[in-house]
Motif scaffolding. Structure first.
Motif, PDB file in Angstrom:
ATOM      1  N   THR A 267      42.908  30.377  42.709  1.00  0.00           N
ATOM      2  CA  THR A 267      41.684  29.581  42.728  1.00  0.00           C
ATOM      3  C   THR A 267      40.489  30.346  43.280  1.00  0.00           C
ATOM      4  OG1 THR A 267      42.233  28.670  44.895  1.00  0.00           O
ATOM      5  CG2 THR A 267      42.937  27.412  42.951  1.00  0.00           C
ATOM      6  N   GLU A 268      40.743  31.473  43.926  1.00  0.00           N
ATOM      7  CA  GLU A 268      39.663  32.300  44.473  1.00  0.00           C
ATOM      8  C   GLU A 268      40.141  33.732  44.588  1.00  0.00           C
ATOM      9  OE1 GLU A 268      39.940  31.523  49.182  1.00  0.00           O
ATOM     10  OE2 GLU A 268      39.456  29.746  48.002  1.00  0.00           O
ATOM     11  N   ALA A 269      39.227  34.621  44.885  1.00  0.00           N
ATOM     12  CA  ALA A 269      39.572  36.041  45.016  1.00  0.00           C
ATOM     13  C   ALA A 269      40.546  36.244  46.178  1.00  0.00           C
ATOM     14  CB  ALA A 269      38.305  36.863  45.244  1.00  0.00           C
ATOM     15  N   PRO A 270      41.414  37.245  46.073  1.00  0.00           N
ATOM     16  CA  PRO A 270      42.355  37.537  47.181  1.00  0.00           C
ATOM     17  C   PRO A 270      41.594  37.802  48.475  1.00  0.00           C
ATOM     18  CG  PRO A 270      42.878  38.826  45.236  1.00  0.00           C
ATOM     19  CD  PRO A 270      41.562  38.163  44.961  1.00  0.00           C
ATOM     20  N   GLN A 271      42.179  37.361  49.581  1.00  0.00           N
ATOM     21  CA  GLN A 271      41.604  37.584  50.907  1.00  0.00           C
ATOM     22  C   GLN A 271      42.514  38.550  51.680  1.00  0.00           C
ATOM     23  OE1 GLN A 271      40.635  33.896  52.959  1.00  0.00           O
ATOM     24  NE2 GLN A 271      40.513  32.854  51.003  1.00  0.00           N
ATOM     25  N   PRO A 272      42.152  39.842  51.740  1.00  0.00           N
ATOM     26  CA  PRO A 272      42.984  40.795  52.482  1.00  0.00           C
ATOM     27  C   PRO A 272      42.656  40.784  53.982  1.00  0.00           C
ATOM     28  CG  PRO A 272      41.263  41.955  51.304  1.00  0.00           C
ATOM     29  CD  PRO A 272      41.098  40.491  50.984  1.00  0.00           C
ATOM     30  N   PHE A 273      43.696  40.832  54.791  1.00  0.00           N
ATOM     31  CA  PHE A 273      43.560  40.900  56.237  1.00  0.00           C
ATOM     32  C   PHE A 273      44.280  42.139  56.734  1.00  0.00           C
ATOM     33  CE2 PHE A 273      43.349  36.420  55.100  1.00  0.00           C
ATOM     34  CZ  PHE A 273      42.214  36.003  55.779  1.00  0.00           C
ATOM     35  N   PRO A 274      43.553  43.247  56.997  1.00  0.00           N
ATOM     36  CA  PRO A 274      44.200  44.419  57.574  1.00  0.00           C
ATOM     37  C   PRO A 274      44.740  44.088  58.964  1.00  0.00           C
ATOM     38  CG  PRO A 274      42.035  44.964  56.692  1.00  0.00           C
ATOM     39  CD  PRO A 274      42.134  43.476  56.716  1.00  0.00           C
ATOM     40  N   CYS A 275      45.924  44.567  59.268  1.00  0.00           N
ATOM     41  CA  CYS A 275      46.592  44.255  60.532  1.00  0.00           C
ATOM     42  C   CYS A 275      47.243  45.510  61.105  1.00  0.00           C
ATOM     43  CB  CYS A 275      47.691  43.210  60.315  1.00  0.00           C
ATOM     44  SG  CYS A 275      47.101  41.668  59.620  1.00  0.00           S
TER      45      CYS A 275
ATOM     46  N   PRO B 155      42.015  52.514  38.025  1.00  0.00           N
ATOM     47  CA  PRO B 155      41.490  51.679  36.938  1.00  0.00           C
ATOM     48  C   PRO B 155      42.399  50.489  36.599  1.00  0.00           C
ATOM     49  CG  PRO B 155      41.534  53.998  36.289  1.00  0.00           C
ATOM     50  CD  PRO B 155      42.154  53.902  37.639  1.00  0.00           C
ATOM     51  N   ARG B 156      43.687  50.599  36.864  1.00  0.00           N
ATOM     52  CA  ARG B 156      44.619  49.503  36.575  1.00  0.00           C
ATOM     53  C   ARG B 156      44.419  48.323  37.514  1.00  0.00           C
ATOM     54  NH1 ARG B 156      49.692  53.509  36.572  1.00  0.00           N
ATOM     55  NH2 ARG B 156      48.459  54.209  38.355  1.00  0.00           N
ATOM     56  N   LYS B 157      43.706  48.514  38.610  1.00  0.00           N
ATOM     57  CA  LYS B 157      43.437  47.430  39.564  1.00  0.00           C
ATOM     58  C   LYS B 157      42.668  46.299  38.890  1.00  0.00           C
ATOM     59  CE  LYS B 157      42.600  45.668  43.837  1.00  0.00           C
ATOM     60  NZ  LYS B 157      41.823  44.485  43.511  1.00  0.00           N
ATOM     61  N   LYS B 158      41.798  46.620  37.925  1.00  0.00           N
ATOM     62  CA  LYS B 158      41.044  45.584  37.208  1.00  0.00           C
ATOM     63  C   LYS B 158      41.991  44.661  36.440  1.00  0.00           C
ATOM     64  CE  LYS B 158      36.858  48.248  36.850  1.00  0.00           C
ATOM     65  NZ  LYS B 158      35.952  49.011  36.016  1.00  0.00           N
ATOM     66  N   GLU B 159      43.042  45.219  35.876  1.00  0.00           N
ATOM     67  CA  GLU B 159      44.027  44.406  35.164  1.00  0.00           C
ATOM     68  C   GLU B 159      44.787  43.505  36.141  1.00  0.00           C
ATOM     69  OE1 GLU B 159      47.957  45.166  32.487  1.00  0.00           O
ATOM     70  OE2 GLU B 159      46.281  46.546  32.187  1.00  0.00           O
ATOM     71  N   LEU B 160      45.117  44.032  37.306  1.00  0.00           N
ATOM     72  CA  LEU B 160      45.749  43.214  38.348  1.00  0.00           C
ATOM     73  C   LEU B 160      44.819  42.070  38.739  1.00  0.00           C
ATOM     74  CD1 LEU B 160      47.822  42.547  40.596  1.00  0.00           C
ATOM     75  CD2 LEU B 160      46.664  44.283  41.997  1.00  0.00           C
ATOM     76  N   ASP B 161      43.547  42.365  38.934  1.00  0.00           N
ATOM     77  CA  ASP B 161      42.574  41.324  39.298  1.00  0.00           C
ATOM     78  C   ASP B 161      42.493  40.231  38.236  1.00  0.00           C
ATOM     79  OD1 ASP B 161      42.026  42.690  41.637  1.00  0.00           O
ATOM     80  OD2 ASP B 161      40.202  43.642  40.856  1.00  0.00           O
ATOM     81  N   ARG B 162      42.556  40.620  36.967  1.00  0.00           N
ATOM     82  CA  ARG B 162      42.543  39.626  35.882  1.00  0.00           C
ATOM     83  C   ARG B 162      43.804  38.762  35.924  1.00  0.00           C
ATOM     84  NH1 ARG B 162      39.846  43.791  33.137  1.00  0.00           N
ATOM     85  NH2 ARG B 162      41.750  44.684  32.292  1.00  0.00           N
ATOM     86  N   SER B 163      44.936  39.371  36.192  1.00  0.00           N
ATOM     87  CA  SER B 163      46.193  38.616  36.291  1.00  0.00           C
ATOM     88  C   SER B 163      46.139  37.618  37.440  1.00  0.00           C
ATOM     89  CB  SER B 163      47.375  39.570  36.501  1.00  0.00           C
ATOM     90  OG  SER B 163      47.565  40.385  35.389  1.00  0.00           O
ATOM     91  N   ILE B 164      45.577  38.039  38.555  1.00  0.00           N
ATOM     92  CA  ILE B 164      45.448  37.142  39.714  1.00  0.00           C
ATOM     93  C   ILE B 164      44.490  36.004  39.385  1.00  0.00           C
ATOM     94  CG2 ILE B 164      44.546  36.977  42.073  1.00  0.00           C
ATOM     95  CD1 ILE B 164      45.724  39.836  42.514  1.00  0.00           C
ATOM     96  N   ALA B 165      43.360  36.323  38.770  1.00  0.00           N
ATOM     97  CA  ALA B 165      42.344  35.312  38.449  1.00  0.00           C
ATOM     98  C   ALA B 165      42.872  34.247  37.491  1.00  0.00           C
ATOM     99  CB  ALA B 165      41.106  35.984  37.865  1.00  0.00           C
TER     100      ALA B 165
END
Length: 107
Positions: free
Chosen positions: A96-104, A82-92
Motif C-alpha cells: 500500500t506504500e513504499a517500503p520503509q527501511p530501518f537501519p539497525c 538496475p534490477r531494483k526497479k523491477e523489485l520496486d514494481r513487484s512490491i508496488a
C-alpha cells in the motif's frame, strides 16, 4: 532464511524493511514476489549476507530483515542495481506504500 557464504568479522549493515498490504491475501503474494527477487538476483550480489522474511500475524505486514557486509555494498550492489526497479514494481503491485527501511545494529 537465505544466506551467502560471506561473513566478515566486522559488524554488518542490518536493515528491517517494513511493507504494508491492504488485505491479508496480498501478504503471501508480496512475500512470494520479494522472495523470487532474492532467489534470482539479490542473493548473488557482492556483499549480500542474508535475508529473512517475517509475516505479521494480522496478515497486513511483511518485515524483511536484510543483512549486508556494509552499507557501501548495500548501496552500490543493491540500491544502484538496475534490477531494483523491477523489485520496486513487484512490491508496488501488492504493497500500500513504499517500503520503509530501518537501519539497525545488534544489541
Amino acid at each position: 532464511m537465505t544466506t551467502s557464504p560471506q561473513t566478515p568479522d566486522k559488524e554488518h549493515h542490518l536493515l528491517f524493511i517494513l511493507l504494508k498490504v491492504a488485505r491479508p491475501e496480498d501478504q503471501a503474494r508480496l512475500a512470494a514476489a520479494v522472495q523470487q527477487h532474492i532467489d534470482t538476483w539479490i542473493r548473488h550480489c557482492a556483499g549480500y549476507v542474508s535475508t529473512r522474511l517475517h509475516l505479521g500475524t494480522d496478515g497486513l505486514f511483511l518485515i524483511n530483515r536484510a543483512e549486508w557486509v556494509d552499507e557501501e555494498h548495500y548501496v552500490t550492489q543493491f540500491l544502484e542495481d538496475p534490477r531494483k526497479k523491477e523489485l520496486d514494481r513487484s512490491i508496488a503491485e501488492f504493497a500500500t506504500e513504499a517500503p520503509q527501511p530501518f537501519p539497525c545494529r545488534a544489541f
